[in-house]
Design a protein around this motif. Sequence first.
Motif, PDB file in Angstrom:
ATOM      1  N   PRO A   1     -41.376  12.442  -2.684  1.00 24.56           N
ATOM      2  CA  PRO A   1     -42.290  12.258  -3.816  1.00 24.56           C
ATOM      3  C   PRO A   1     -43.768  12.417  -3.453  1.00 24.56           C
ATOM      4  N   GLN A   2     -44.162  11.951  -2.253  1.00 27.75           N
ATOM      5  CA  GLN A   2     -45.599  12.034  -1.910  1.00 27.75           C
ATOM      6  C   GLN A   2     -46.070  13.471  -1.680  1.00 27.75           C
ATOM      7  N   CYS A   3     -45.129  14.413  -1.634  1.00 28.19           N
ATOM      8  CA  CYS A   3     -45.503  15.836  -1.497  1.00 28.19           C
ATOM      9  C   CYS A   3     -45.352  16.576  -2.829  1.00 28.19           C
ATOM     10  N   CYS A   4     -45.186  15.810  -3.928  1.00 29.75           N
ATOM     11  CA  CYS A   4     -45.018  16.437  -5.251  1.00 29.75           C
ATOM     12  C   CYS A   4     -46.267  16.230  -6.108  1.00 29.75           C
ATOM     13  N   VAL A   5     -46.578  17.247  -6.912  1.00 27.62           N
ATOM     14  CA  VAL A   5     -47.655  17.137  -7.895  1.00 27.62           C
ATOM     15  C   VAL A   5     -46.992  17.189  -9.272  1.00 27.62           C
ATOM     16  N   GLY A   6     -47.238  16.175 -10.097  1.00 31.76           N
ATOM     17  CA  GLY A   6     -46.689  16.150 -11.456  1.00 31.76           C
ATOM     18  C   GLY A   6     -47.763  16.530 -12.459  1.00 31.76           C
ATOM     19  N   ILE A   7     -47.377  17.322 -13.460  1.00 34.02           N
ATOM     20  CA  ILE A   7     -48.347  17.784 -14.470  1.00 34.02           C
ATOM     21  C   ILE A   7     -47.887  17.302 -15.843  1.00 34.02           C
ATOM     22  N   GLU A   8     -48.749  16.572 -16.527  1.00 34.41           N
ATOM     23  CA  GLU A   8     -48.369  15.876 -17.767  1.00 34.41           C
ATOM     24  C   GLU A   8     -49.477  15.885 -18.812  1.00 34.41           C
ATOM     25  N   ASP A   9     -49.080  15.737 -20.079  1.00 37.31           N
ATOM     26  CA  ASP A   9     -50.082  15.620 -21.145  1.00 37.31           C
ATOM     27  C   ASP A   9     -50.038  14.244 -21.807  1.00 37.31           C
ATOM     28  N   SER A  10     -49.146  13.369 -21.363  1.00 35.68           N
ATOM     29  CA  SER A  10     -49.029  12.070 -22.049  1.00 35.68           C
ATOM     30  C   SER A  10     -49.352  10.912 -21.119  1.00 35.68           C
ATOM     31  N   GLN A  11     -49.792   9.814 -21.706  1.00 34.76           N
ATOM     32  CA  GLN A  11     -50.082   8.620 -20.917  1.00 34.76           C
ATOM     33  C   GLN A  11     -48.802   8.102 -20.263  1.00 34.76           C
ATOM     34  N   ALA A  12     -47.687   8.099 -21.022  1.00 32.34           N
ATOM     35  CA  ALA A  12     -46.414   7.625 -20.457  1.00 32.34           C
ATOM     36  C   ALA A  12     -46.026   8.491 -19.256  1.00 32.34           C
ATOM     37  N   GLY A  13     -46.295   9.797 -19.356  1.00 32.81           N
ATOM     38  CA  GLY A  13     -45.959  10.716 -18.273  1.00 32.81           C
ATOM     39  C   GLY A  13     -46.802  10.489 -17.029  1.00 32.81           C
ATOM     40  N   ILE A  14     -48.097  10.235 -17.210  1.00 34.05           N
ATOM     41  CA  ILE A  14     -48.977   9.971 -16.057  1.00 34.05           C
ATOM     42  C   ILE A  14     -48.528   8.691 -15.354  1.00 34.05           C
ATOM     43  N   GLU A  15     -48.190   7.681 -16.148  1.00 35.32           N
ATOM     44  CA  GLU A  15     -47.710   6.420 -15.548  1.00 35.32           C
ATOM     45  C   GLU A  15     -46.433   6.674 -14.754  1.00 35.32           C
ATOM     46  N   ALA A  16     -45.547   7.511 -15.297  1.00 31.53           N
ATOM     47  CA  ALA A  16     -44.274   7.818 -14.611  1.00 31.53           C
ATOM     48  C   ALA A  16     -44.535   8.537 -13.289  1.00 31.53           C
ATOM     49  N   ILE A  17     -45.457   9.499 -13.285  1.00 25.82           N
ATOM     50  CA  ILE A  17     -45.757  10.266 -12.061  1.00 25.82           C
ATOM     51  C   ILE A  17     -46.328   9.334 -10.995  1.00 25.82           C
ATOM     52  N   LYS A  18     -47.277   8.483 -11.393  1.00 25.93           N
ATOM     53  CA  LYS A  18     -47.907   7.576 -10.423  1.00 25.93           C
ATOM     54  C   LYS A  18     -46.887   6.555  -9.905  1.00 25.93           C
TER      55      LYS A  18
END
Length: 216
Positions: A164-181
């Motif tokens: 996971p620490q080598c992955c970059v997640g791309i999102e447009d939603s607040q729920a998605g940003i929270e999930a990536i972090k």
Amino acid sequence: MNAKALIFDLDGVIVDTAKYHFLAWKSLADELGLFFDENVNERLKGVSRMRSFEIILEVNDASERFGEEEKQRLIARKNDLYVEYISRLTPSDVLDGIRELTDAARERGLKTAVASVSKNAPAVLSALKMREKFDYVADAAKVSRSKPDPEIFLVCAEALGVEPQCCVGIEDSQAGIEAIKAAGMRAVGINVAVTSVEPDIVLSSTAELDLDKITA
Ligand code: B16
Ligand code: MG
């Protein structure tokens, strides 16, 4: 950062289907006499179909208005309207910068995946002729927890064989940003209406996506 994979959200990142989810929910809400606007819609992004309907009911103090069977019937109706909208999608609907980014990632040996909780994701990717651009597409039917839970991003990382620490997640939603972090990944936010967790990189549109910038 030693980036080895990019994990994309679908609705609002690869294609602007978020507006079709809005229109379909709006028709259903109007029919039922329920209040629904762009602000409420923001809370539905990245959230499952049933949970989305429950949020609309909560906002209207109407959580007890429908039984389970009736709710299933109503969300199926919302989905019929949504499917009607997406039946008109063509490859020209892919958002600016996305094809270029997936090509650049592949050229550089990075893995790519789609982390969408939408059960319509396979149909959307196929209408856009984008399925073959990704190494892995998560199966929303097999993901038990919606974003902001990190499950879908962790499932993608595992399928790609990347930490996971080598992955970059791309999102447009607040729920998605929270999930990536919460998954321990770097988060790129596209036009996110931030209410709690800030993305690591903030962009105002997909046209600004640049592989060097997001993996630096
Ligand atoms: P469906 P994403 C999510 O997709 C949407 O953001 C969200 O608004 C929608 O309710 C959810 O998919 C479920 O979609 O009804 O098609 O199964 O943003 O995770 O790509
Ligand atoms: Mg989205």
